[in-house]
Design a protein around this motif. Structure first.
Motif, mmCIF file in Angstrom:
data_model
loop_
_atom_site.group_PDB
_atom_site.id
_atom_site.type_symbol
_atom_site.label_atom_id
_atom_site.label_comp_id
_atom_site.label_asym_id
_atom_site.label_seq_id
_atom_site.Cartn_x
_atom_site.Cartn_y
_atom_site.Cartn_z
ATOM 1 N N ASP A 76 0.850 -1.189 0.000
ATOM 2 C CA ASP A 76 0.000 0.000 0.000
ATOM 3 C C ASP A 76 0.886 1.239 0.000
ATOM 4 N N VAL A 77 0.505 2.231 -0.787
ATOM 5 C CA VAL A 77 1.203 3.512 -0.762
ATOM 6 C C VAL A 77 0.731 4.278 0.470
ATOM 7 N N VAL A 78 1.672 4.770 1.254
ATOM 8 C CA VAL A 78 1.353 5.511 2.464
ATOM 9 C C VAL A 78 0.692 6.839 2.088
ATOM 10 N N ALA A 79 -0.335 7.213 2.829
ATOM 11 C CA ALA A 79 -1.014 8.489 2.577
ATOM 12 C C ALA A 79 -0.005 9.638 2.637
ATOM 13 N N GLY A 80 -0.032 10.486 1.621
ATOM 14 C CA GLY A 80 0.884 11.601 1.542
ATOM 15 C C GLY A 80 2.113 11.330 0.698
ATOM 16 N N ALA A 81 2.315 10.055 0.308
ATOM 17 C CA ALA A 81 3.491 9.703 -0.485
ATOM 18 C C ALA A 81 3.165 9.532 -1.959
ATOM 19 N N GLU A 82 1.935 9.797 -2.344
ATOM 20 C CA GLU A 82 1.503 9.519 -3.714
ATOM 21 C C GLU A 82 2.324 10.259 -4.774
ATOM 22 N N GLN A 83 2.845 11.405 -4.431
ATOM 23 C CA GLN A 83 3.576 12.206 -5.410
ATOM 24 C C GLN A 83 5.084 11.955 -5.385
ATOM 25 N N SER A 84 5.522 11.013 -4.586
ATOM 26 C CA SER A 84 6.957 10.740 -4.526
ATOM 27 C C SER A 84 7.449 10.249 -5.888
ATOM 28 N N PRO A 85 8.545 10.788 -6.395
ATOM 29 C CA PRO A 85 9.077 10.306 -7.674
ATOM 30 C C PRO A 85 9.530 8.855 -7.626
ATOM 31 N N PRO A 138 7.934 8.149 4.779
ATOM 32 C CA PRO A 138 7.430 6.788 4.584
ATOM 33 C C PRO A 138 6.733 6.680 3.236
ATOM 34 N N LEU A 139 6.973 5.564 2.537
ATOM 35 C CA LEU A 139 6.432 5.402 1.192
ATOM 36 C C LEU A 139 5.456 4.246 1.072
ATOM 37 N N LEU A 140 5.831 3.070 1.569
ATOM 38 C CA LEU A 140 5.022 1.866 1.406
ATOM 39 C C LEU A 140 4.785 1.198 2.750
ATOM 40 N N SER A 141 3.651 0.506 2.820
ATOM 41 C CA SER A 141 3.284 -0.215 4.027
ATOM 42 C C SER A 141 2.447 -1.416 3.628
ATOM 43 N N ASN A 142 2.235 -2.334 4.569
ATOM 44 C CA ASN A 142 1.230 -3.381 4.381
ATOM 45 C C ASN A 142 0.806 -3.913 5.740
ATOM 46 N N ARG A 143 -0.061 -4.902 5.744
ATOM 47 C CA ARG A 143 -0.646 -5.326 7.018
ATOM 48 C C ARG A 143 0.339 -6.051 7.917
ATOM 49 N N TRP A 144 1.439 -6.551 7.363
ATOM 50 C CA TRP A 144 2.398 -7.298 8.169
ATOM 51 C C TRP A 144 3.576 -6.456 8.629
ATOM 52 N N CYS A 145 3.832 -5.381 7.928
ATOM 53 C CA CYS A 145 5.026 -4.575 8.243
ATOM 54 C C CYS A 145 4.717 -3.120 7.912
ATOM 55 N N ALA A 146 4.613 -2.299 8.930
ATOM 56 C CA ALA A 146 4.173 -0.919 8.733
ATOM 57 C C ALA A 146 5.156 -0.119 7.884
#
Length: 244
Positions: A115-124, A151-159
């Motif tokens: 999952d893309v972390v909220a606020g990181a959508e515009q990261s190059p 922070p850029l990416l996350s998922n349910r097993w590893c924040a």
């Protein structure tokens, strides 16, 4: 010596698809094994881009060569060159930037959705990613975020699955470099370390199902990361063939 350095830590955690990308682009690279003390005597002012691969050890293990590598990474950070860490490599970057790396309560393995972390959508670093994508995982440690990191990416097993720091550093918890050959090798040699009854771990059958399709999709994810990593060293990026 070459302008691109790849640091590895054991024979079965190779540069994988990263090596193919560089070979296809006719960009030569130097590969050094930190665990064999090959960083000793290396000119840390030479490389224009550095990638750090994975390994089974923890950054917290009392191994003298790990501190040598962390010191080298601190030097690269001070030089403001592009750095890209894969799994252990990402954890080493976090440690070099002053963050903690700690053991999780379980192992995360297999093809895991990101999952893309909220606020990181515009990261190059993320501009190339599709709406839904997986990254291959095999880790029991996780990094905290260094001060100043995004922070850029996350998922349910590893924040904390990925972070950037400044413009030129990307730390990944997963393994975008995986090839079908590497997946098969790891599962052949190390599947006894996994427990498919745990929800954070996939079975070998699931990991191998439609493997070529999964690896093909992962290659596209990896190449976007590698393209942006190299773009931060313009003299290297200008020589790329087939990635721009």
């Amino acid at each position: 010596m070459t302008d691109i350095l790849i640091i590895t830590h054991i024979d079965y955690c190779t540069p994988g698809h990263l090596a193919k990308v560089l070979d296809d682009a006719q960009l030569s690279f130097t590969e050094l094994r930190a665990d064999l003390n090959q960083l000793e005597g290396y000119d840390l002012d030479r490389p224009k881009a550095v990638a750090i691969m994975g390994g089974p050890m923890s950054v917290n293990d009392p191994l003298p060569w790990l501190q040598v590598e962390i010191n080298a990474l601190k030097h690269f950070i001070s030089r403001d060159i592009p750095l890209l860490g894969h799994c252990l490599g990402g954890q080493l970057l976090a440690k070099a930037l002053g963050a903690q790396v700690s053991k999780m309560a379980y192992t995360e393995s297999g093809w895991q959705a990101m999952d893309v972390v909220a606020g990181a959508e515009q990261s190059p670093w993320l501009a190339h990613l599709p709406d839904d994508f997986d990254i291959f995982q095999w880790h029991g440690d996780t990094f905290a975020l260094p001060e100043g990191a995004q922070p850029l990416l996350s998922n349910r097993w590893c924040a904390n699955q990925a972070f950037s720091w400044g413009d030129k550093i990307l730390a990944l918890q997963g393994h975008p470099e995986m090839t079908a050959e590497l997946v098969r090798q790891w599962l052949h040699d190390w599947s006894h370390l996994l427990d498919a009854s745990q929800p954070s771990q996939q079975s070998c059958e699931v990991m191998l199902d439609k493997l070529d399709d999964k690896v093909g999709a992962l290659n596209q994810v990896a190449e976007g990361f590698y393209r942006h990593w190299l773009s931060q060293a313009p003299e290297l990026y200008a020589r790329l063939n087939g990635l721009s």
